[in-house]
Motif scaffolding. Structure first.
Motif, PDB file in Angstrom:
ATOM      1  N   UNK A  35       0.850  -1.181   0.000  1.00  0.00           N
ATOM      2  CA  UNK A  35       0.000   0.000   0.000  1.00  0.00           C
ATOM      3  C   UNK A  35       0.890   1.236   0.000  1.00  0.00           C
ATOM      4  N   UNK A  36       0.716   2.086  -0.998  1.00  0.00           N
ATOM      5  CA  UNK A  36       1.528   3.301  -1.074  1.00  0.00           C
ATOM      6  C   UNK A  36       0.689   4.419  -1.673  1.00  0.00           C
ATOM      7  N   UNK A  37       0.498   5.467  -0.890  1.00  0.00           N
ATOM      8  CA  UNK A  37      -0.182   6.675  -1.333  1.00  0.00           C
ATOM      9  C   UNK A  37       0.884   7.746  -1.505  1.00  0.00           C
ATOM     10  N   UNK A  38       1.047   8.271  -2.729  1.00  0.00           N
ATOM     11  CA  UNK A  38       2.112   9.246  -2.944  1.00  0.00           C
ATOM     12  C   UNK A  38       1.948  10.479  -2.066  1.00  0.00           C
TER      13      UNK A  38
ATOM     14  N   UNK B 155       4.679  13.021  -6.032  1.00  0.00           N
ATOM     15  CA  UNK B 155       5.431  12.001  -6.757  1.00  0.00           C
ATOM     16  C   UNK B 155       6.889  12.426  -6.914  1.00  0.00           C
ATOM     17  N   UNK B 156       7.113  13.661  -7.301  1.00  0.00           N
ATOM     18  CA  UNK B 156       8.474  14.140  -7.500  1.00  0.00           C
ATOM     19  C   UNK B 156       9.255  14.152  -6.188  1.00  0.00           C
ATOM     20  N   UNK B 157       8.624  14.627  -5.127  1.00  0.00           N
ATOM     21  CA  UNK B 157       9.309  14.671  -3.836  1.00  0.00           C
ATOM     22  C   UNK B 157       9.652  13.269  -3.346  1.00  0.00           C
ATOM     23  N   UNK B 158       8.690  12.351  -3.470  1.00  0.00           N
ATOM     24  CA  UNK B 158       8.940  10.978  -3.048  1.00  0.00           C
ATOM     25  C   UNK B 158      10.022  10.316  -3.870  1.00  0.00           C
ATOM     26  N   UNK B 159      10.020  10.589  -5.172  1.00  0.00           N
ATOM     27  CA  UNK B 159      11.053  10.017  -6.035  1.00  0.00           C
ATOM     28  C   UNK B 159      12.430  10.530  -5.628  1.00  0.00           C
ATOM     29  N   UNK B 160      12.531  11.809  -5.341  1.00  0.00           N
ATOM     30  CA  UNK B 160      13.821  12.373  -4.930  1.00  0.00           C
ATOM     31  C   UNK B 160      14.319  11.738  -3.634  1.00  0.00           C
ATOM     32  N   UNK B 161      13.385  11.356  -2.757  1.00  0.00           N
ATOM     33  CA  UNK B 161      13.783  10.726  -1.485  1.00  0.00           C
ATOM     34  C   UNK B 161      14.188   9.270  -1.671  1.00  0.00           C
TER      35      UNK B 161
END
Length: 219
Positions: free
Chosen positions: A84-87, A133-139
């Motif tokens: 389960x993942x909510x961006x 999405x962008x912030x999570x991807x950067x992390x």
């Protein structure tokens, strides 16, 4: 076992996307898929790229049993059970009962991915999901080498790319009629959100049915 959900669109575009992924990605790595939906892409890509470990996720807990069934049917060592993942969550990979079925919580939170893949989400979600999405991807991308890959329809500068396809204009109108918060996003706006967190658009691939596959990496 729940019936396997099936998306005709996912079935049509899985091979063109796979063809692009095999050119873009390295020989091996670990990929996190956002908004896996039916799980068709996850199973197809994992089968075709045995040196890549694929982690499907979805924000809708109701989708997880069907994705899990597809994972079980595929029986691939490199295809993980869905999470389960909510961006929009402040911390990814930290919620839901499916979490206990994968790796330990501590390990999941620390894991860095070589690729994050997200298809057909931005236009059927509020605009705020793009920044998330962008912030999570950067992390969660591996520093320096990790890539974010998105797929779907986008509006581009007509002076540079020519007139927008009538089918995309009609699709955008239909999306906004169904939910005013939805709609096809302007590519320049998506790129600006990526730039805000240190990601840059590296590649743009034209795909069938007036879609684009975009590759973002650390700038």
């Amino acid at each position: 076992m729940p019936n396997l959900l099936f998306s005709p669109a996912a079935d049509r575009n899985k091979q063109p996307i796979l063809d692009a992924l095999t050119r873009i990605l390295g020989e091996r790595g670990t990929a996190l898929e956002i908004a896996s939906g039916t799980g068709q892409h996850a199973a197809w890509f994992a089968a075709a790229m045995p040196s890549w470990t694929w982690q499907p996720t979805d924000a809708d807990a109701r989708s997880l049993p069907a994705i899990a069934s597809r994972v079980e049917q595929a029986a691939l060592p490199n295809l993980r059970p869905p999470l389960l993942l909510d961006v929009m969550a402040p911390q990814w990979l930290s919620q839901g009962p499916a979490f206990a079925q994968a790796q330990e919580k501590e390990e999941q939170q620390q894991e860095k991915f070589d690729a994050i893949y997200c298809a057909n989400m931005l236009h059927i979600a509020p605009w705020s999901t793009c920044a998330a999405l962008m912030s999570g991807a950067a992390r969660h991308l591996r520093a320096g080498t990790g890539v974010l890959i998105t797929y779907g329809p986008y509006f581009e500068d007509e002076a540079q790319r020519g007139p927008t396809a009538p089918s995309n204009l009609a699709f955008d109108e239909d999306l906004r009629a169904r939910n005013p918060a939805w709609g096809i996003r302007r590519l320049d706006d998506v790129v600006a959100e990526a730039r805000r967190v240190g990601l840059a658009l590296r590649e743009r691939h034209a795909m069938p049915s007036n879609n684009l596959l975009l590759v973002f990496g650390f700038s």
